[in-house]
Write an enzyme that holds these catalytic residues in place. Sequence first.
Site, PDB file in Angstrom:
ATOM      1  N   GLU A 156       0.820  -1.214   0.000  1.00 45.43           N
ATOM      2  CA  GLU A 156       0.000   0.000   0.000  1.00 45.43           C
ATOM      3  C   GLU A 156       0.853   1.262   0.000  1.00 45.43           C
ATOM      4  O   GLU A 156       0.487   2.270  -0.609  1.00 45.43           O
ATOM      5  CB  GLU A 156      -0.952  -0.003   1.201  1.00 45.43           C
ATOM      6  CG  GLU A 156      -1.926  -1.168   1.242  1.00 45.43           C
ATOM      7  CD  GLU A 156      -2.702  -1.343  -0.049  1.00 45.43           C
ATOM      8  OE1 GLU A 156      -3.008  -0.325  -0.713  1.00 45.43           O
ATOM      9  OE2 GLU A 156      -2.981  -2.497  -0.425  1.00 45.43           O
ATOM     10  N   HIS A 159       1.641   2.262  -3.452  1.00 41.82           N
ATOM     11  CA  HIS A 159       0.520   2.999  -4.052  1.00 41.82           C
ATOM     12  C   HIS A 159       0.554   4.457  -3.603  1.00 41.82           C
ATOM     13  O   HIS A 159       0.479   5.383  -4.420  1.00 41.82           O
ATOM     14  CB  HIS A 159      -0.819   2.416  -3.587  1.00 41.82           C
ATOM     15  CG  HIS A 159      -1.235   1.152  -4.273  1.00 41.82           C
ATOM     16  ND1 HIS A 159      -1.302   1.028  -5.638  1.00 41.82           N
ATOM     17  CD2 HIS A 159      -1.636  -0.047  -3.767  1.00 41.82           C
ATOM     18  CE1 HIS A 159      -1.721  -0.193  -5.949  1.00 41.82           C
ATOM     19  NE2 HIS A 159      -1.928  -0.862  -4.837  1.00 41.82           N
ATOM     20  N   ASP A 166      -1.743  -1.717  -9.117  1.00 40.04           N
ATOM     21  CA  ASP A 166      -1.737  -3.169  -8.962  1.00 40.04           C
ATOM     22  C   ASP A 166      -1.442  -3.868 -10.285  1.00 40.04           C
ATOM     23  O   ASP A 166      -1.770  -3.375 -11.372  1.00 40.04           O
ATOM     24  CB  ASP A 166      -3.088  -3.649  -8.420  1.00 40.04           C
ATOM     25  CG  ASP A 166      -3.282  -3.294  -6.957  1.00 40.04           C
ATOM     26  OD1 ASP A 166      -2.300  -3.341  -6.205  1.00 40.04           O
ATOM     27  OD2 ASP A 166      -4.415  -2.954  -6.580  1.00 40.04           O
TER      28      ASP A 166
END
Length: 904
Positions: A156, A159, A166
């Site tokens: 995460e 991201h 992804d």
Amino acid sequence: MVLCLNVILFLTLHLLPGMKSSIVNLINNGYDGVVIAINPSVPEDEKLIENIKEMVTEASTYLFHATKRRVYFRNVSILIPMTWKSKSEYFIPKQESYDQAEVIVANPYLKHGDDPYTLQYGRCGEKGQYIHFTPNFLLTNNLPIYGSRGRAFVHEWAHLRWGIFDEYNGDQPFYISRRNTIEATRCSTHITGTNVIVKCQGGSCITRPCRRDSQTGLYEAKCTFIPEKSQTARESIMFMQSLHSVTEFCTEKTHNVEAPNLQNKMCNGKSTWDVIMNSTDFQNTSPMTEMNPPTQPTFSLLKSKQRVVCLVLDKSGSMSSEDRLFRMNQAAELFLIQIIEKGSLVGMVTFDSVAEIRNNLTKITDDNVYENITANLPQEANGGTSICRGLKAGFQAIIQSQQRTSGSEIILLTDGEDNEIHSCIEEVKQSGVIIHTIALGPSAAKELETLSDMTGGHRFYANKDINGLTNAFSRISSRSGSITQQTIQLESKALAITEKKWVNGTVPVDSTVGNDTFFVVTWTIKKPEILLQDPKGKKYKTSDFKEDKLNIHSARLRIPGIAETGTWTYSLLNNHASPQILTVTVTTRARSPTTPPVTATAHMSQNTAHYPSPVIVYAQVSQGFLPVLGINVTAIIETEDGHQVTLELWDNGAGADTVKNDGIYSRYFTDYRGNGRYSLKVHAEARNNTARLSLRQPQNKALYIPGYIENGKIILNPPRPEVKDDLAKAEIEDFSRLTSGGSFTVSGAPPSGNHPSVLPPNKIIDLEAKFKEDHIQLSWTAPGNVLDKGKANSYIIRISKSFLDLQKDFDNATLVNTSSLKPKDAGSDENFEFKPEPFRIENGTNFYIAVQAINEANLTSEVSNIAQAIKFIPMPEDSVPALGTKISAINLAIFALAMILSIV
């Protein structure tokens, strides 16, 4: 010859930070200032703090090795909510807050599952908004499903911090490779596994091999990829960080450019590692010589305190022009009565060339307290402007009331210039205070934004928009994460009414709000006649609206109890002999502490813009963490000279919008008109029962692993909690929301809005292709003449039998005749059918197609995603074999297939 715009500058702009403030710093390879904030609704649990510490400590080492010894977590703050008991080891926060945290810990809404995910809707390489962990994820053993919590955190963090995506695709878990094999959507292709159908009943599950769909050639619906538990592949963290062998990101060498995943779509086929290495974090960061992080993370436990706010208001001579003092007092009164939450401490300072403390901090408990503070709003404007003296008096008002400046808030409003601001910058920095700045008019000090940016505050600009100040103050609501403390603006409308004329309007009050509801009317000359009717027919008259005692031309009605759900109707009569401007503002709060209200937030993609590079307007509309779809969202951008531009924002997965139907509405802004400050406000409106909640799982999350193969045996995890299909969306009532998106600063722009087009149409990212007999049918969303505005002039469509040839050498691929294709307006659905000549079409013929758009200035867009179409004669159902388990061993029969590879 068609000109192709060099879009490096255009793309570079999108890599600049967005509007969310962050205090994270990367210094000597270590991240400092990471904030993990616990929502006030989460029950107190010591284990939660312990597990957060364990997660971050493990993540630090995993991150260090994943980035080839470049970065680790050094200092992390855990923000404890006010709802938890105080302890001696808890410190007072400085500028840390729930709404600015990198990681939030909060329960899901409607039991939406415990998948860790990142709210990320920017372009490739742009930072995300926040990471969301549920308490259940942090407190239960999810090792077989997500891998360790530390590994999930790194997934995460990639991201959030580096703007990568992804490498799996829940909507398209398999694809057809250029070698005519069915492959699981993954990176790298060295990850091995089995494809099965899992059927569960009464607590037990059975599996069988997947069959190929006779119509599409792909696997049947619900076919699932089960990985081998023992792997040799080391990548990729953005596919399955849960696999023990996976310790790296996909590089250019191992990247799967064919996979139809969001990483390839958003980053033009670049590997995750290439994007990471281009981030600002890694521009000047070299690998460390140590084999492990030099230290383990250190943790600070911070407990939120009651809100402390001091208004620092300009009353210099220039405030007497254009009713500025009136407008400031109207907005400040609204903030004190309707916005600031009860239990807060509020003070007030006014300044011109000197400063005066009008109120030391006072606890807001009832209407008498409000009136004691509002009675001290300035009634006269005169003198010069000394912003530093105003700020220092604000510090003094806080300290004299036995409070710390650290973590307190100052709302600084001024319309004047001040050449001395630099003299108190260091004192502001040391104070730890959060400063929200409101620049009123074009002459306000240019250094104001420095104060808000460096302290993590909001920044606003108001000029000709008579409601600009009201909208700014309404946006400065609680930062605690508590839904009951958030003020929600339902309406903010200015009405120019001729003499002796009535004007009517409606405001929907939906069932998620209704507490503490106020209707406020202001006027410029004389109080109008006011009629208000609730959905059940109850009427309120002018006499029910309480007029202020300060003669600031404002009257308000507080609806007793809970406001009725439905459409409220108001009528205003200008009973003066001259035209005047009336405004209507409606604010409210959540109806229930357990049901989140529908909310709208807005911001620009960055705080600064340089002509001609575009910026993106973003608006998020949600209920809790669920996206709200099917509504009208409009942005109004006001330039420094008062000119307004209206933009309809779209959630269509095209142009500036990353993902369709995710509740993020966006649009490019290019209509520059001079330099200086620009303001943003957004109106989100649901009418005629069109709104609905999306129950689809969020994007950008750690993959829920269905099971593993160990020693040749499939070991299944518990089935993923059922979430209704995306089509089964929950309906939501009509509603209205209005929010300020703050301000941004423009430079290099010509004074007139009539400047030549220097930007191409936006890239097409949703091209689809399929065979119909011997023709190929294409569909996509139309781009504009300038990005997503207007209408393109023409299209270039090229076709090839080689994916790589089309990807690497689009200009030399076979050209399709598009003379009959006339572009539609941006955002429209385009459809085009053609026969792929001069190619010979046989069973099994495989084509790749891509599109460019050309505008009236002969500028071309980037090449679209590559769509694939394959000629296929369906096999009889009984002849379709149950295929083997290893995906690398499967050969395809001849088929026709529509699929998006989403690769440039």
